[in-house]
Design a protein around this motif. Structure first.
Motif, PDB file in Angstrom:
ATOM      1  N   HIS A   1     -43.446  -0.772   0.727  1.00 35.08           N
ATOM      2  CA  HIS A   1     -44.846  -0.620   0.723  1.00 35.08           C
ATOM      3  C   HIS A   1     -45.214  -0.773  -0.634  1.00 35.08           C
ATOM      4  O   HIS A   1     -46.579  -1.434  -0.677  1.00 35.08           O
ATOM      5  CB  HIS A   1     -44.924   0.882   0.930  1.00 35.08           C
ATOM      6  CG  HIS A   1     -46.616   1.028   1.239  1.00 35.08           C
ATOM      7  ND1 HIS A   1     -47.435   0.678   2.082  1.00 35.08           N
ATOM      8  CD2 HIS A   1     -47.208   1.951   0.297  1.00 35.08           C
ATOM      9  CE1 HIS A   1     -48.443   1.111   1.874  1.00 35.08           C
ATOM     10  NE2 HIS A   1     -48.721   1.833   0.764  1.00 35.08           N
TER      11      HIS A   1
ATOM     12  N   SER B   1     -55.039  -8.938   5.577  1.00 31.65           N
ATOM     13  CA  SER B   1     -54.604  -8.184   6.632  1.00 31.65           C
ATOM     14  C   SER B   1     -55.084  -9.171   8.005  1.00 31.65           C
ATOM     15  O   SER B   1     -56.489  -9.481   7.960  1.00 31.65           O
ATOM     16  CB  SER B   1     -55.376  -6.815   6.847  1.00 31.65           C
ATOM     17  OG  SER B   1     -55.104  -6.206   8.142  1.00 31.65           O
TER      18      SER B   1
ATOM     19  N   ILE C   1     -49.251  -7.935   7.074  1.00 32.04           N
ATOM     20  CA  ILE C   1     -50.262  -6.903   7.297  1.00 32.04           C
ATOM     21  C   ILE C   1     -51.161  -7.008   8.408  1.00 32.04           C
ATOM     22  O   ILE C   1     -51.513  -7.915   8.558  1.00 32.04           O
ATOM     23  CB  ILE C   1     -51.042  -6.690   5.683  1.00 32.04           C
ATOM     24  CG1 ILE C   1     -50.409  -6.817   4.544  1.00 32.04           C
ATOM     25  CG2 ILE C   1     -52.190  -5.515   5.987  1.00 32.04           C
ATOM     26  CD1 ILE C   1     -49.392  -5.706   4.274  1.00 32.04           C
TER      27      ILE C   1
ATOM     28  N   ASN D   1     -53.744  -5.112  11.182  1.00 30.85           N
ATOM     29  CA  ASN D   1     -54.582  -4.066  11.270  1.00 30.85           C
ATOM     30  C   ASN D   1     -54.581  -2.986  10.244  1.00 30.85           C
ATOM     31  O   ASN D   1     -54.613  -2.017  10.501  1.00 30.85           O
ATOM     32  CB  ASN D   1     -54.452  -3.370  12.723  1.00 30.85           C
ATOM     33  CG  ASN D   1     -54.623  -4.371  13.777  1.00 30.85           C
ATOM     34  OD1 ASN D   1     -55.284  -5.583  13.587  1.00 30.85           O
ATOM     35  ND2 ASN D   1     -54.199  -4.060  14.865  1.00 30.85           N
ATOM     36  N   ASP D   2     -54.465  -3.645   8.813  1.00 38.62           N
ATOM     37  CA  ASP D   2     -54.523  -2.947   7.643  1.00 38.62           C
ATOM     38  C   ASP D   2     -53.272  -2.021   7.534  1.00 38.62           C
ATOM     39  O   ASP D   2     -53.097  -0.912   6.942  1.00 38.62           O
ATOM     40  CB  ASP D   2     -55.863  -2.017   7.657  1.00 38.62           C
ATOM     41  CG  ASP D   2     -57.046  -2.890   7.368  1.00 38.62           C
ATOM     42  OD1 ASP D   2     -57.054  -3.787   6.702  1.00 38.62           O
ATOM     43  OD2 ASP D   2     -57.814  -2.434   8.196  1.00 38.62           O
ATOM     44  N   ARG D   3     -51.954  -2.146   8.328  1.00 34.59           N
ATOM     45  CA  ARG D   3     -51.103  -1.654   8.140  1.00 34.59           C
ATOM     46  C   ARG D   3     -49.948  -2.504   7.800  1.00 34.59           C
ATOM     47  O   ARG D   3     -49.890  -3.525   8.179  1.00 34.59           O
ATOM     48  CB  ARG D   3     -50.510  -0.713   9.611  1.00 34.59           C
ATOM     49  CG  ARG D   3     -51.697   0.178  10.027  1.00 34.59           C
ATOM     50  CD  ARG D   3     -51.636   0.388  11.601  1.00 34.59           C
ATOM     51  NE  ARG D   3     -50.530   1.316  11.693  1.00 34.59           N
ATOM     52  CZ  ARG D   3     -49.958   1.457  12.956  1.00 34.59           C
ATOM     53  NH1 ARG D   3     -50.751   1.013  13.940  1.00 34.59           N
ATOM     54  NH2 ARG D   3     -48.895   2.173  13.361  1.00 34.59           N
ATOM     55  N   THR D   4     -48.695  -2.115   6.959  1.00 36.68           N
ATOM     56  CA  THR D   4     -47.760  -2.911   6.460  1.00 36.68           C
ATOM     57  C   THR D   4     -46.754  -2.969   7.666  1.00 36.68           C
ATOM     58  O   THR D   4     -46.496  -1.676   7.839  1.00 36.68           O
ATOM     59  CB  THR D   4     -47.256  -2.525   5.150  1.00 36.68           C
ATOM     60  OG1 THR D   4     -48.101  -2.264   4.196  1.00 36.68           O
ATOM     61  CG2 THR D   4     -45.962  -3.215   4.570  1.00 36.68           C
ATOM     62  N   VAL D   5     -46.215  -3.852   8.170  1.00 36.12           N
ATOM     63  CA  VAL D   5     -45.208  -3.890   9.213  1.00 36.12           C
ATOM     64  C   VAL D   5     -43.955  -4.769   8.649  1.00 36.12           C
ATOM     65  O   VAL D   5     -44.233  -5.839   8.110  1.00 36.12           O
ATOM     66  CB  VAL D   5     -46.173  -4.785  10.336  1.00 36.12           C
ATOM     67  CG1 VAL D   5     -45.200  -4.887  11.680  1.00 36.12           C
ATOM     68  CG2 VAL D   5     -47.401  -3.782  10.673  1.00 36.12           C
TER      69      VAL D   5
ATOM     70  N   VAL E   1     -43.138   0.228  11.251  1.00 36.51           N
ATOM     71  CA  VAL E   1     -44.434   0.317  10.882  1.00 36.51           C
ATOM     72  C   VAL E   1     -44.604   1.073   9.642  1.00 36.51           C
ATOM     73  O   VAL E   1     -44.278   2.234   9.773  1.00 36.51           O
ATOM     74  CB  VAL E   1     -45.528   0.594  11.867  1.00 36.51           C
ATOM     75  CG1 VAL E   1     -46.913   0.610  11.261  1.00 36.51           C
ATOM     76  CG2 VAL E   1     -45.422  -0.396  13.243  1.00 36.51           C
TER      77      VAL E   1
ATOM     78  N   GLU F   1     -46.507   3.254   7.024  1.00 34.10           N
ATOM     79  CA  GLU F   1     -47.850   4.027   6.911  1.00 34.10           C
ATOM     80  C   GLU F   1     -48.227   4.200   5.473  1.00 34.10           C
ATOM     81  O   GLU F   1     -47.327   4.282   4.503  1.00 34.10           O
ATOM     82  CB  GLU F   1     -48.008   5.258   7.613  1.00 34.10           C
ATOM     83  CG  GLU F   1     -47.597   5.222   9.079  1.00 34.10           C
ATOM     84  CD  GLU F   1     -48.726   4.281   9.961  1.00 34.10           C
ATOM     85  OE1 GLU F   1     -49.822   4.501   9.320  1.00 34.10           O
ATOM     86  OE2 GLU F   1     -48.513   3.937  10.960  1.00 34.10           O
TER      87      GLU F   1
END
Length: 137
Positions: A71, A81, A117, A119-123, A135, A137
């Motif tokens: 992260h 994103s 990235i 939908n504004d989430r690190t994957v 995923v 957070e």
């Protein structure tokens, strides 16, 4: 007759469920395998499919320390994103239009993962299959 078949299956599931859950704690792949075995014992082929997905969701690909390192790295890279309409769910592949970025060895992961990235989430992603592994957070 029906109870003669269901009772041993239920007993076996109760015995093997803790083992499968313990396996789930060691990673997504192992969790998927443990969940599939437990699901197959309880519900046959359909149970195996459902149990595999559930087991994968319970298992985490990275330790909490590794998750923090990934992260931190991803935030520092400031990648854009991308918006997708599909749910961002462990075990699902990302659409081909989503660009993947390699996680360098310096981050200290034991497996060669990629990230993106969405939908504004690190994957975290398996680069071979484009499957979502975790995923963050």
């Amino acid at each position: 007759m029906r109870n003669r078949v269901l009772r041993p299956a239920a007993t076996l599931a109760v015995i093997t469920l803790p083992l499968a859950l313990a396996a789930c704690q060691s990673g997504t792949a192992t969790g998927a395998a443990g969940g599939a075995v437990t699901g197959a014992l309880v519900g046959g082929p359909i149970g195996a499919a459902v149990g595999g997905v559930a087991g994968a969701a319970v298992g985490a690909a990275l330790s909490p320390e590794e998750t923090t390192r990934v992260h931190t790295y991803a935030v520092a890279q400031r990648r854009p994103s991308i918006r997708v309409a599909e749910d961002v769910v462990v075990g699902q592949p990302l659409p081909p239009r989503v660009r993947l970025y390699p996680v360098p060895r310096s981050v200290g992961l034991s497996n060669p993962y990629s990230y993106t990235i969405v939908n504004d989430r690190t994957v975290l992603v398996d680069p071979q299959t484009r499957t979502i592994v975790q995923v963050i957070e």
